[in-house]
Write a protein that holds these residues in place. Structure first.
Motif, mmCIF file in Angstrom:
data_model
loop_
_atom_site.group_PDB
_atom_site.id
_atom_site.type_symbol
_atom_site.label_atom_id
_atom_site.label_comp_id
_atom_site.label_asym_id
_atom_site.label_seq_id
_atom_site.Cartn_x
_atom_site.Cartn_y
_atom_site.Cartn_z
ATOM 1 N N GLY A 18 35.390 37.191 38.088
ATOM 2 C CA GLY A 18 35.360 39.078 37.387
ATOM 3 C C GLY A 18 34.442 40.076 37.481
ATOM 4 O O GLY A 18 33.260 39.534 37.807
ATOM 5 N N THR A 352 42.049 39.368 35.010
ATOM 6 C CA THR A 352 40.415 39.938 35.138
ATOM 7 C C THR A 352 39.112 39.257 35.651
ATOM 8 O O THR A 352 38.255 38.790 35.634
ATOM 9 C CB THR A 352 40.321 40.819 33.704
ATOM 10 N N ALA A 378 43.250 40.798 40.124
ATOM 11 C CA ALA A 378 44.130 41.663 39.180
ATOM 12 C C ALA A 378 45.563 41.345 38.668
ATOM 13 O O ALA A 378 46.110 40.397 38.208
ATOM 14 C CB ALA A 378 43.640 42.803 39.097
ATOM 15 N N SER A 481 47.359 45.394 33.823
ATOM 16 C CA SER A 481 47.530 45.356 33.305
ATOM 17 C C SER A 481 48.321 44.177 34.237
ATOM 18 O O SER A 481 48.333 42.786 35.332
ATOM 19 C CB SER A 481 46.685 44.005 31.819
#
Length: 632
Positions: A18, A352, A378, A481
């Motif tokens: 990430g 992430t 993601a 998210s």
């Protein structure tokens, strides 16, 4: 709006997956520093030097004037009763009566210090909960009626906005966030179908108003009756209960640290899958043999702590059992996954820290998080195809890569690169491929959508961009998210179906809206429009072959409806009419389409809450599930 203090810094995951962890995360509601300003509508092709996904498309009207100010978004429903008591005989209903947003959410408790609650939940690193969580939307007060002859206050409405307190819902643990995902539709036409608010199948509407491939027949008696209700589970604090699936033989629903299968007609328990901790993320996608996937916590969280969303599991809805469960480590620590989906027989999870995938039947790992030049997967969109949303670059200078990938190997088949400055996006559908984004934070309504991008799956080229101003069109996505979480948006017939925002109806204080269609090849409206009817508001649910299935939320004195909209003519056919009696109406209207999960198939309608919370008798009995069936 004043933001609460940010949560304490969290330790980064070990292993280097990430983006850099020392970068301050961007607050939602603030435009990216490097994002270009949206351009004015154009009637001619934009100049070549302007990236196509940052060009502002023209904004066609959708059939009613836009001069009137728009009502701010309502508070979240998530299964809580939202309406006031029914008016007594002879009384005039108050302004806006029967519509969401008339009382403050009693369960949105402020947490001025950003401290976690008893379930280890706390505000996200972005400063506020993701879309669909308590306390996020603003709350309008009731409009004041205007003087006689003024149209019942339609042009003299005075709104006072009360900003709801942010509630600690998302889970942050070792760099992970707790969200519950709910989007997508695998397009199966079964007796009981896993319906969805987004990602419908690419059915074909017949010529001259005909349809093809639709499986939903009009019941002999469309009048429904209340089949069963499941009480809201007891909780010491607010906890996510997202997840509901409908197959030939079972209606399955997430509870607190469990998934329960119910008889579709009787509501009796057929099976229960006990989990070590609460469910964090789900997908609506189900394989042809009724298998799906979830992410959950490895144990029940203690007060002011979190167990992390580290367990990925496959669920057999036909057998009522967990097939397998496992974490993915980054170094010595398990990764917290924020979203999950299913494409064909592949389970894909993203975060992430990157993405991973498994065979849904055996649990065999297909790939693990992969990082190249600060890029990471993601999240993913599933269904007929598997699409990765890969993020590259720093927090304030992100570039999103939309990749059609092979579900077995993860090999990139095609790729579309969105212009730098678009920080977040959501996958609405994978086939046809449609992505939603809030370009330059221009939506202005918290919906996460200002534009849709229609992308060619084979070549990765942009087919068209569709402008969807927040003050004109409904539908919501959370691309922060929950990459695949979109509500009230359906793709099918190579068209995009979206609701318009509510506007004044013909009666005093009444509201209504429409569903309109955009061509995914040209980006233009097709001219098709389905009216909700005075006092009703309509929301697209899913495709049924070439037909569109939609739900009509009722006015205060009627029951809701399920309708089928013909793909060609847009003619509406009523499939279900819910009762208007007080008990049934109160149960139905406690489930807002923006937040509740709504499933319909063959005369059966299931509405369920996406949160459980500490009970409060002040607000009456609350339900996890409300089920209606035709033939009442």
């Amino acid at each position: 709006m004043t933001q609460p203090p940010p949560p304490p810094n969290q330790p980064p995951q070990q292993g280097g997956f990430g983006p850099p962890q020392d970068q301050p995360p961007q607050q939602p509601g603030q435009p990216p520093a490097a994002a270009p300003a949206p351009q004015a509508p154009q009637d001619t092709p934009p100049a070549p030097q302007t990236p196509p996904d940052l060009q502002k498309a023209s904004q066609p009207g959708y059939g009613y004037p836009q001069q009137a100010p728009q009502t701010p978004p309502p508070p979240p429903g998530y299964g809580y009763p939202q309406g006031p008591p029914a008016p007594q005989a002879g009384q005039t209903p108050p302004p806006g009566y029967g519509y969401p947003g008339q009382q403050p959410n009693p369960y949105a408790q402020p947490n001025a210090y950003g401290q976690p609650n008893a379930y280890g939940q706390q505000p996200t690193a972005y400063g506020q909960p993701g879309y669909g969580y308590p306390g996020q939307p603003t709350m309008p007060m009731q409009p004041q009626a205007g003087p006689p002859g003024s149209g019942g206050g339609k042009s003299n409405t005075s709104l006072v906005i009360i900003v709801s307190a942010l509630v600690a819902i998302a889970l942050i643990a070792a760099g992970g966030f707790w969200y519950a995902s709910s989007s997508g539709d695998d397009g199966k036409n079964k007796k009981h179908e896993t319906a969805s608010s987004s990602g419908g199948t690419a059915g074909t509407g017949g010529a001259n108003g005909g349809t093809t491939g639709g499986k939903e027949n009009v019941p002999a008696d469309t009048a429904s009756k209340l089949l069963f209700q499941v009480p809201l589970p007891k909780a010491n604090d607010t906890v996510v209960t997202s997840g509901s699936w409908l197959t030939d033989k079972v209606y399955a629903k997430t509870g607190i640290a469990e998934i329960v299968g119910y008889d579709p007609d009787k509501g009796s328990k057929l099976w229960t899958i006990k989990l070590a901790g609460p469910v964090c993320a789900v997908t609506d996608h189900v394989t042809e043999d009724d298998r799906t996937a979830i992410v959950y916590q490895p144990k029940m969280p203690a007060k002011s702590s979190s167990a992390g969303c580290t367990q990925v599991a496959a669920i057999d809805l036909a057998a009522g059992k967990k097939l397998w469960s496992k974490p993915v480590n980054s170094g010595d620590y398990p990764i917290n996954f924020e979203n999950v989906t299913v494409a064909q027989h592949t389970v894909a999870v993203g975060s992430t820290n990157g993405g991973a995938a498994f065979d849904i039947d055996s649990g065999k790992p297909l790939w693990k998080p992969k990082q190249t030049d600060s890029c990471y997967d993601a999240g993913y969109g599933g269904g007929a195809k598997l699409v990765a949303l890969r993020k590259c670059g720093e927090y304030d200078n992100r570039q999103l890569h939309v990749q059609n990938i092979d579900p077995k190997s993860g090999k990139v088949i095609s790729e579309y690169k969105m212009s730098a400055g678009i920080e977040y996006a959501s996958i609405v559908s994978t086939d046809p491929l449609v992505v939603a984004a809030d370009v330059g934070d221009s939506a202005g309504d918290g919906s996460g959508i200002s534009d849709y991008f229609s992308i060619d799956n084979k070549t990765g080229k942009l087919r068209t961009r569709i402008s969807a101003p927040g003050d004109s069109y409904g539908g919501r996505c959370d691309g922060i998210s929950r990459i695949e979480f979109c509500k009230q948006i359906v793709v099918g017939n190579d068209k995009l179906y979206v609701p318009t925002e509510e506007h004044d109806g013909t009666g005093d204080y009444s509201k209504t809206n429409e569903i309109v269609a955009f061509d995914l090849g040209t980006g233009k409206q097709t001219g098709q429009r389905a009216d909700a009817g005075d006092g009703y508001t309509i929301s697209p649910l899913r495709m049924d072959g070439g037909n569109l299935i939609a739900y009509k939320r009722p006015p205060y004195d009627k029951g809701g409806q399920i309708v089928s909209i013909a793909g060609g003519s847009f003619k509406e056919t009523k499939l279900l009419q819910n009762p208007a009696t007080e008990k049934e109406r109160d149960a139905e209207t406690s489930m807002l389409p923006d937040y509740a999960e709504i499933r319909y198939s063959e005369g059966h309608l299931y509405m369920s809450a996406v949160f459980a919370h500490k009970s409060d008798s002040t607000y009456g009995k609350e339900y996890l599930v409300v089920a209606f069936g035709a033939g009442g």
